[in-house]
Design an enzyme around this catalytic site. Structure first.
Site, short mmCIF file in Angstrom:
data_model
loop_
_atom_site.label_atom_id
_atom_site.label_comp_id
_atom_site.label_asym_id
_atom_site.label_seq_id
_atom_site.Cartn_x
_atom_site.Cartn_y
_atom_site.Cartn_z
CB SER A 1 40.40 28.31 48.45
OG SER A 1 40.06 29.06 49.59
CG HIS B 1 41.90 31.91 48.61
ND1 HIS B 1 40.62 31.47 48.35
CD2 HIS B 1 42.26 32.63 47.52
CE1 HIS B 1 40.23 31.92 47.18
NE2 HIS B 1 41.21 32.62 46.64
CG ASP C 1 39.64 33.73 43.59
OD1 ASP C 1 39.51 34.40 42.55
OD2 ASP C 1 40.70 33.67 44.23
#
Lengths: 186, 273
Positions: A13, A40, A131
Site C-alpha cells: 500500500s 491499494h 490490511d
C-alpha cells in the site's frame, strides 16, 4: 529450498511502489511460478499501473475465471477483490470493502493460503493500515511462508508491523534480503 | 482459529436452501459463497454448521436474513465511467432507431446502475420511449431500489464518475438531497419496473434490445454462466446488446460463438442474428 513454492503473492500500500518496482526489476524474466501483486489503488480512475510498476516485466490484470499461469506477472484490477479458486483460476469479487480497501490484500492472501497451503510465498510491503496482516498469518498457519518488509526500512511501517505483531514466524527482511530469498529459495 | 465448512456440509446447506426456499446456489462459485456463509454465521452468533442447518430448516426469517448476507449487494452509480461513455457514444445512438426500447438490468441490486442508465437515456432524449426492467433475486434490494433513496455520502464519488462518463449536466439536477440521503427524481424512475427474478431458476419473460448484467457472472461457475448467457441470448432481440462487467469474460463460456464482440474492453457484446 529450490522449487518449494508454486506462487508468490505480494501485497503493498502506501510507500510500496518504489520497493515493488525495485523488486520486480530484480526478478528474472522467466519466473517458474506466477507472481500475483495486490496494491491499494484508486477505484474509478483510469490507470496504467501495470506499466508504471515495471519497465521490464509484462504485468497483466486478470479477468474473472482466467487460469493462473506460471511465468506470468499479475496485478489485482481496480475495484475488485482478487481471489484464487481451488482449480487455480482467478476469481474476482465485487463485495464490500475490507480494511477500507478493494482490492484487499487479506482476501487474496487468505485464498492463496487455502489453495496453495505450504506451497505459498506471500510478501507484505510498506503500508499505512493493517490490511494483509491476517492473510499473511493464515498463509503461515497453512504451512506457507510469510515475509514482512522490515518495518525500519518501510516508508509506512504499520502494515508489515501489524503482521509481525499478529503472529509468530513472520520473516522480517529488507528488500535486498527479499530479492535474495526469491533468488535462492524459490 | 477460523471456522470452516466441509464440502459435505456445504452441499447440505445448498440443498436445504433449495428444497425449503427454492433458491438454487449450486452453480455459485464456492470460495466466495462459503466465505459469506461463514461471515453470516459469525454475525448472527451461529457457532456450528449443525446449528445453521437446523435453524435454516426451522426458521424462514433466518433464511431471509441470510440471503441479505450471502448475496453481494454492492453497487455504484456510473461505476467504470468509460463503460458509460461507450454506451452513450456507441450503443444508445443505435438503440435510438427503435420506436420503443426495452432494457433489462439483471441483478440490479439497489438500483444505482439502472438510475445511471435512466440518466443516460434522458440525456439522449430516449427515456420517454424506453421501458427499463430491473430485476434481482433479493426482495430487500428491490424494496430499497424502489424508494429511489441513496446515501448522500456516496454522491461525491458518483458525481465524479458521472463527469468521467461524459456527463455534461449538473449532476445535482437529478436528485433532491434531504438530511443524509438523496432522492433520485421521480421523472427518472417512472420508466423503471423493479421485480424479482432469479437468473438460475426463472426463464425468459420479454424481449430486449439491451441487457446489462454487470458483476453478476463473477459469482457463477462456468456451467451456470453458460446457462445465463443462453437465457440472455433467448431474451435478446435480433442484434440486441449484452453488457457484462469489465473484468468478466465470455471467452471461457461455450456459448460465446453466438455473440459478436462490439467493444472488447468494455465487454459489450451483440446477439449474432
Amino acid at each position: 529450498m529450490k522449487g518449494a513454492y508454486d506462487i508468490i503473492t505480494i501485497g503493498g500500500s502506501a510507500g510500496s511502489l518504489s520497493v515493488l518496482t525495485m523488486l520486480l526489476d530484480a526478478l528474472p524474466e522467466n519466473m517458474r511460478m506466477p507472481v500475483v501483486i495486490v496494491l491499494h489503488r484508486l477505484r474509478n480512475v483510469e490507470s496504467e499501473m501495470g506499466r508504471l510498476l515495471s519497465a521490464t516485466k509484462k504485468i497483466r490484470e486478470p479477468e474473472d475465471k482466467e487460469p493462473v499461469k506460471d511465468h506470468h506477472f499479475y496485478l489485482a484490477p481496480q475495484n475488485y477483490h482478487l481471489m484464487i479458486e481451488a482449480d487455480k483460476t482467478f476469481m474476482l469479487d465485487y463485495s464490500e470493502l475490507v480494511n477500507y480497501s478493494r482490492p484487499a490484500i487479506d482476501m487474496t492472501f487468505s485464498s492463496v493460503a487455502e489453495v496453495y497451503g505450504h506451497r505459498a510465498l506471500c510478501i507484505l510491503l510498506s503500508g499505512a493500515n493493517k490490511d494483509g496482516a491476517e492473510g499473511l498469518c493464515e498463509v503461515i498457519a497453512a504451512g506457507g511462508t510469510g515475509i514482512a518488509q522490515d518495518p525500519q526500512t518501510a516508508t509506512f511501517e504499520a502494515m508489515p508491523q501489524s503482521a509481525i505483531d499478529l503472529c509468530r514466524d513472520v520473516k522480517i527482511l529488507t528488500i535486498e534480503e527479499i530479492i535474495k530469498f526469491i533468488f535462492f529459495e524459490t | 482459529m477460523k471456522e470452516d465448512i466441509s464440502a459435505v456440509d456445504f452441499l447440505d446447506i445448498i440443498n436445504i436452501v433449495k428444497l425449503q426456499y427454492g433458491y438454487d446456489f449450486a452453480g455459485y462459485v464456492q470460495a466466495s459463497l462459503k466465505r459469506r456463509i461463514l461471515r453470516f454465521m459469525s454475525r448472527t452468533n451461529i457457532s456450528t454448521v449443525f446449528d445453521l442447518k437446523h435453524r435454516l430448516i426451522n426458521d424462514s426469517e433466518l433464511f431471509t436474513h441470510m440471503v441479505q448476507y450471502i448475496t453481494v449487494n454492492v453497487t455504484e452509480m456510473f461505476r467504470d465511467p468509460r463503460f458509460y461513455r461507450t454506451l452513450r457514444e456507441e450503443v444508445l445512438p443505435k438503440l435510438a432507431a427503435y420506436p420503443n426500447i426495452k432494457i433489462w438490468h439483471a441483478g440490479c441490486s439497489t438500483g444505482e446502475e439502472v438510475f445511471s442508465m435512466a440518466i443516460l437515456l434522458q440525456e439522449a432524449g430516449l427515456l420517454s420511449r424506453t421501458k427499463l426492467y430491473a430485476s434481482d433475486l433479493n426482495p430487500m434490494n428491490l424494496e430499497k431500489a424502489a424508494t429511489g433513496i441513496i446515501p448522500l455520502d456516496n454522491m461525491k464519488d458518483y458525481t465524479y464518475n458521472y463527469i468521467q462518463s461524459g456527463g455534461l449536466a449538473d449532476f445535482s439536477n437529478y436528485y433532491t438531497a434531504r438530511y443524509d440521503n438523496v432522492l433520485i427524481k421521480k421523472e427518472l424512475r417512472k420508466q423503471i419496473n423493479f421485480f424479482q427474478h432469479n437468473l438460475v431458476t426463472d426463464t425468459v419473460f420479454n424481449e430486449f434490445q439491451l441487457i446489462c448484467c454487470r458483476n453478476v457472472f463473477i459469482y457463477f461457475n462456468r456451467e451456470l454462466q453458460n446457462h445465463v448467457l443462453q437465457l440472455f441470448y433467448d431474451s435478446l432481440s435480433s442484434r440486441g446488446y449484452l453488457a457484462m462487467g469489465i473484468r468478466e469474460s465470455m471467452r471461457f463460456a461455450n456459448i460465446h460463438k453466438q455473440y459478436e464482440t462490439v467493444h472488447a474492453q468494455e465487454k459489450i457484446y451483440r446477439r449474432k442474428s
